[in-house]
Scaffold this motif. Sequence first.
Motif, PDB file in Angstrom:
ATOM      1  N   UNK A  97     110.384 -39.778  19.484  1.00  0.00           N
ATOM      2  CA  UNK A  97     111.096 -38.700  18.782  1.00  0.00           C
ATOM      3  C   UNK A  97     110.889 -37.378  19.511  1.00  0.00           C
ATOM      4  N   UNK A  98     111.837 -36.456  19.424  1.00  0.00           N
ATOM      5  CA  UNK A  98     111.712 -35.170  20.140  1.00  0.00           C
ATOM      6  C   UNK A  98     111.189 -34.103  19.183  1.00  0.00           C
ATOM      7  N   UNK A  99     109.873 -34.217  18.903  1.00  0.00           N
ATOM      8  CA  UNK A  99     109.274 -33.351  17.888  1.00  0.00           C
ATOM      9  C   UNK A  99     109.094 -31.919  18.374  1.00  0.00           C
ATOM     10  N   UNK A 100     108.944 -31.758  19.700  1.00  0.00           N
ATOM     11  CA  UNK A 100     108.850 -30.397  20.250  1.00  0.00           C
ATOM     12  C   UNK A 100     110.153 -29.658  19.972  1.00  0.00           C
ATOM     13  N   UNK A 101     111.280 -30.325  20.257  1.00  0.00           N
ATOM     14  CA  UNK A 101     112.596 -29.709  19.997  1.00  0.00           C
ATOM     15  C   UNK A 101     112.716 -29.316  18.521  1.00  0.00           C
ATOM     16  N   UNK A 102     112.326 -30.274  17.678  1.00  0.00           N
ATOM     17  CA  UNK A 102     112.480 -30.101  16.234  1.00  0.00           C
ATOM     18  C   UNK A 102     111.745 -28.846  15.759  1.00  0.00           C
ATOM     19  N   UNK A 103     110.465 -28.773  16.137  1.00  0.00           N
ATOM     20  CA  UNK A 103     109.634 -27.677  15.662  1.00  0.00           C
ATOM     21  C   UNK A 103     110.025 -26.344  16.308  1.00  0.00           C
ATOM     22  N   UNK A 104     110.287 -26.394  17.619  1.00  0.00           N
ATOM     23  CA  UNK A 104     110.641 -25.151  18.330  1.00  0.00           C
ATOM     24  C   UNK A 104     111.974 -24.587  17.837  1.00  0.00           C
ATOM     25  N   UNK A 105     112.929 -25.480  17.581  1.00  0.00           N
ATOM     26  CA  UNK A 105     114.247 -25.019  17.110  1.00  0.00           C
ATOM     27  C   UNK A 105     114.107 -24.333  15.744  1.00  0.00           C
ATOM     28  N   UNK A 106     113.254 -24.897  14.913  1.00  0.00           N
ATOM     29  CA  UNK A 106     113.029 -24.305  13.584  1.00  0.00           C
ATOM     30  C   UNK A 106     112.493 -22.876  13.734  1.00  0.00           C
ATOM     31  N   UNK A 107     111.613 -22.695  14.752  1.00  0.00           N
ATOM     32  CA  UNK A 107     111.042 -21.359  14.912  1.00  0.00           C
ATOM     33  C   UNK A 107     111.940 -20.439  15.738  1.00  0.00           C
ATOM     34  N   UNK A 108     113.146 -20.912  16.061  1.00  0.00           N
ATOM     35  CA  UNK A 108     114.135 -20.037  16.684  1.00  0.00           C
ATOM     36  C   UNK A 108     114.146 -20.052  18.201  1.00  0.00           C
ATOM     37  N   UNK A 109     113.471 -21.038  18.836  1.00  0.00           N
ATOM     38  CA  UNK A 109     113.430 -21.082  20.307  1.00  0.00           C
ATOM     39  C   UNK A 109     114.801 -21.416  20.878  1.00  0.00           C
ATOM     40  N   UNK A 110     115.056 -20.921  22.088  1.00  0.00           N
ATOM     41  CA  UNK A 110     116.325 -21.217  22.759  1.00  0.00           C
ATOM     42  C   UNK A 110     116.211 -22.579  23.457  1.00  0.00           C
ATOM     43  N   UNK A 112     116.460 -23.165  26.560  1.00  0.00           N
ATOM     44  CA  UNK A 112     115.610 -23.022  27.754  1.00  0.00           C
ATOM     45  C   UNK A 112     114.128 -23.028  27.370  1.00  0.00           C
ATOM     46  N   UNK A 113     113.805 -22.331  26.284  1.00  0.00           N
ATOM     47  CA  UNK A 113     112.406 -22.286  25.838  1.00  0.00           C
ATOM     48  C   UNK A 113     111.921 -23.678  25.415  1.00  0.00           C
ATOM     49  N   UNK A 114     112.815 -24.430  24.774  1.00  0.00           N
ATOM     50  CA  UNK A 114     112.457 -25.792  24.358  1.00  0.00           C
ATOM     51  C   UNK A 114     112.180 -26.650  25.597  1.00  0.00           C
ATOM     52  N   UNK A 115     113.034 -26.506  26.611  1.00  0.00           N
ATOM     53  CA  UNK A 115     112.850 -27.267  27.857  1.00  0.00           C
ATOM     54  C   UNK A 115     111.515 -26.892  28.507  1.00  0.00           C
ATOM     55  N   UNK A 116     111.200 -25.590  28.522  1.00  0.00           N
ATOM     56  CA  UNK A 116     109.936 -25.140  29.122  1.00  0.00           C
ATOM     57  C   UNK A 116     108.725 -25.678  28.375  1.00  0.00           C
ATOM     58  N   UNK A 117     108.877 -25.862  27.076  1.00  0.00           N
ATOM     59  CA  UNK A 117     107.755 -26.366  26.260  1.00  0.00           C
ATOM     60  C   UNK A 117     107.605 -27.883  26.375  1.00  0.00           C
ATOM     61  N   UNK A 118     108.429 -28.496  27.234  1.00  0.00           N
ATOM     62  CA  UNK A 118     108.314 -29.949  27.452  1.00  0.00           C
ATOM     63  C   UNK A 118     109.240 -30.768  26.573  1.00  0.00           C
ATOM     64  N   UNK A 119     110.199 -30.117  25.920  1.00  0.00           N
ATOM     65  CA  UNK A 119     111.151 -30.849  25.075  1.00  0.00           C
ATOM     66  C   UNK A 119     112.483 -31.010  25.788  1.00  0.00           C
ATOM     67  N   UNK A 120     113.543 -31.122  25.003  1.00  0.00           N
ATOM     68  CA  UNK A 120     114.876 -31.260  25.587  1.00  0.00           C
ATOM     69  C   UNK A 120     115.138 -32.653  26.117  1.00  0.00           C
ATOM     70  N   UNK A 121     116.319 -32.826  26.672  1.00  0.00           N
ATOM     71  CA  UNK A 121     116.731 -34.161  27.131  1.00  0.00           C
ATOM     72  C   UNK A 121     115.820 -34.655  28.253  1.00  0.00           C
ATOM     73  N   UNK A 122     115.249 -33.705  29.014  1.00  0.00           N
ATOM     74  CA  UNK A 122     114.335 -34.062  30.099  1.00  0.00           C
ATOM     75  C   UNK A 122     113.212 -34.981  29.604  1.00  0.00           C
ATOM     76  N   UNK A 123     112.735 -34.709  28.401  1.00  0.00           N
ATOM     77  CA  UNK A 123     111.620 -35.516  27.891  1.00  0.00           C
ATOM     78  C   UNK A 123     112.096 -36.941  27.564  1.00  0.00           C
TER      79      UNK A 123
END
Length: 425
Positions: A97-110, A112-123
């Motif tokens: 599951x892409x939990x980084x995306x989930x949590x970061x998006x809730x806190x308003x991350x863009x 690009x920020x989600x990708x930098x935090x190790x989320x996004x489709x790359x993961x």
Amino acid sequence: MRRTAALLLVNIRQLLTLRSAADGPRRGASLSELGIIPDAAVLCLGGKIVSVGTTRDALRDPWLKKNRKKVIEIDCRGRVVLPGFVDSHTHPVFTHPRLVDFEQRISGASYEEIAEAGGGIRSSIDGVRKASKTTLTRKVSAALVDLARHGTTTVEAKSGYGLNLESELKSLEAIRAAAREWPGTVVPTFLGAHVVPPEYRGRSQEYVDLVCNEMMPAVAKRKLAQFVDVFCDRGAFRAGESARVFTAAEEHGLAVRAHMGQLSETRLGPLLRYRPASLDHMDRVNAADLPVLAQTDTVATFVPGANYFLGLTEYPNARRFIESGVAVALATDYNPGSSPTLSMPMAMSLACTHMKMSPAEAIAAATINGACALRLAGRKGSVEAGKDADLAVFDVGDYREIPYWFGANRCALTMVNGVPGGHIS
Ligand SMILES: [Zn+2]
């Protein structure tokens, strides 16, 4: 249980047959016609539907009276029965599951920020590339079982998180291996053109060459896919690149479908020339394209689960599509980034509440029109003699309750190609 056994479902309060005198997808007013038989019965034999009628007539039938001992009777006790759902758009080959995306998006991350935090489709890409085929097969198998628990009997399954030759083939082989273990029907789709993978950043043309000249011939040779899909949108592939993918698919005898209009508007004309089975998402469409689309058999497939999960306030304008005479379907878009749901009733509920589709329209869009979107309407999507014995029994007394009780699974039993699964109590 063997699929050769004769099965008789009786005491169905509402049987939604979805039968129709006309061929092809439902459009306009006919999208609301469910062909309901009250107090119904369905007889299945050898994985096919043999007859459909009232419980009274079924119990009087001379063949049934004579063979009563050979027939397994399922008492539906006043429940609703409908064709098993056809989920015509899923991405089940992923590892986590892409939990980084989930949590970061809730806190308003863009993005690009989600990708930098190790989320996004790359993961998801990293996960699939590192995973063994056995691990991926297990993931797909688990998803198929869960889909069936929610009433789905036919599933389109895409690759698209491998994005190199080896991992795309591995993904499609995992779909094939999982499909062999599941009694339902799986339609595999090659989505090598999902996004440009990181190692090809800025070189999308070269990546399209790889998809068309190396991946697609290998997929076609191994008969690993029935469809080729392309993500034609901002940040993915432009219309010209998508057309190249479709041309290559045509050369390999593979049918096509596309993700369109999720993020940006693209005119449909250049891709409609390839007669795609469906164009999916369709949040942003040029109004002038709707009457053109209505003249084709291409189905517009809405995936409102993605709008919901991304927290969007806008949904596709389903009413405008239906009023224009476009054939519309509903699907889950099951995937780890934007729509982690396997529930067609949830997609239907969102279509009712956010897209103003009626419960009847949502049911037709999730069954017969989904079958049209996979070019399987001859076998799937309605309860008629001669079709595959794909049925869903819902623990409700009225079909409108299926999208009404959102977030709860009311599916009591699913019959997939004549094999009953789950328990009825
Ligand atoms: Zn998708």
